[in-house]
Design a protein around this motif. Sequence first.
Motif, PDB file in Angstrom:
ATOM      1  N   CYS A  27      -4.397   6.953   4.012  1.00  0.00           N
ATOM      2  CA  CYS A  27      -4.702   6.267   2.760  1.00  0.00           C
ATOM      3  C   CYS A  27      -5.568   7.199   1.910  1.00  0.00           C
ATOM      4  CB  CYS A  27      -5.437   4.957   2.983  1.00  0.00           C
ATOM      5  SG  CYS A  27      -5.719   4.115   1.401  1.00  0.00           S
ATOM      6  N   CYS A  29      -6.747   6.407  -1.120  1.00  0.00           N
ATOM      7  CA  CYS A  29      -7.427   5.669  -2.192  1.00  0.00           C
ATOM      8  C   CYS A  29      -8.876   6.149  -2.336  1.00  0.00           C
ATOM      9  CB  CYS A  29      -7.345   4.156  -1.970  1.00  0.00           C
ATOM     10  SG  CYS A  29      -8.561   3.479  -0.829  1.00  0.00           S
ATOM     11  N   CYS A  32     -11.351   4.846   0.310  1.00  0.00           N
ATOM     12  CA  CYS A  32     -11.264   5.508   1.616  1.00  0.00           C
ATOM     13  C   CYS A  32     -11.871   6.902   1.569  1.00  0.00           C
ATOM     14  CB  CYS A  32      -9.822   5.539   2.109  1.00  0.00           C
ATOM     15  SG  CYS A  32      -9.284   3.940   2.766  1.00  0.00           S
TER      16      CYS A  32
HETATM   17 ZN   LIG Z   1      -7.708   3.343   1.238  1.00  0.00          ZN
END
Ligand SMILES: [Zn+2]
Length: 135
Positions: A27, A29, A32
């Motif tokens: 991930c 993002c 994260c």
């Molecule tokens: Zn994430």
Amino acid sequence: MSPLEGSCLCGGVRFEMTEPFLATSHCHCEYCKRIAGGYGTVSGRARTEAIRVLEGEELLRSYTPGEGSAKTFCSVCGSNLFGGGWPQSEMSSVRLSSFGLEYERKPEAHTFVRSVAAWEILPEDGLPRYDERAT
Ligand SMILES: [Zn+2]
Ligand SMILES: [Zn+2]
């Protein structure tokens, strides 16, 4: 086969998985990246019920960012352990870093690549890439 066992860096939190992961992914993002201190997190997706905390439940803390799901970490060493809304959600993510260097299952997708940072290098590894979550 003995269940897969995970732990945080200080060893205060130990847990086991009672079912194999349904999927695994990177991930990318922004949340994260911030909690992981790097490119993001690498997690397995499982039913929340399949995560059994064996020790140190009292050390766990969760933080829910504005538009994201709860992220859970060890309050002693800061290791990021669970995401995806654990323990309230039906499905959760479990950081593959919890299992040590021997764990072999590879991530199977890159998610949230819309949030790749200007300094970040996305590897040419042939894995599917998704702007947001995998479909
Ligand atoms: Zn994430
Ligand atoms: Zn810890």
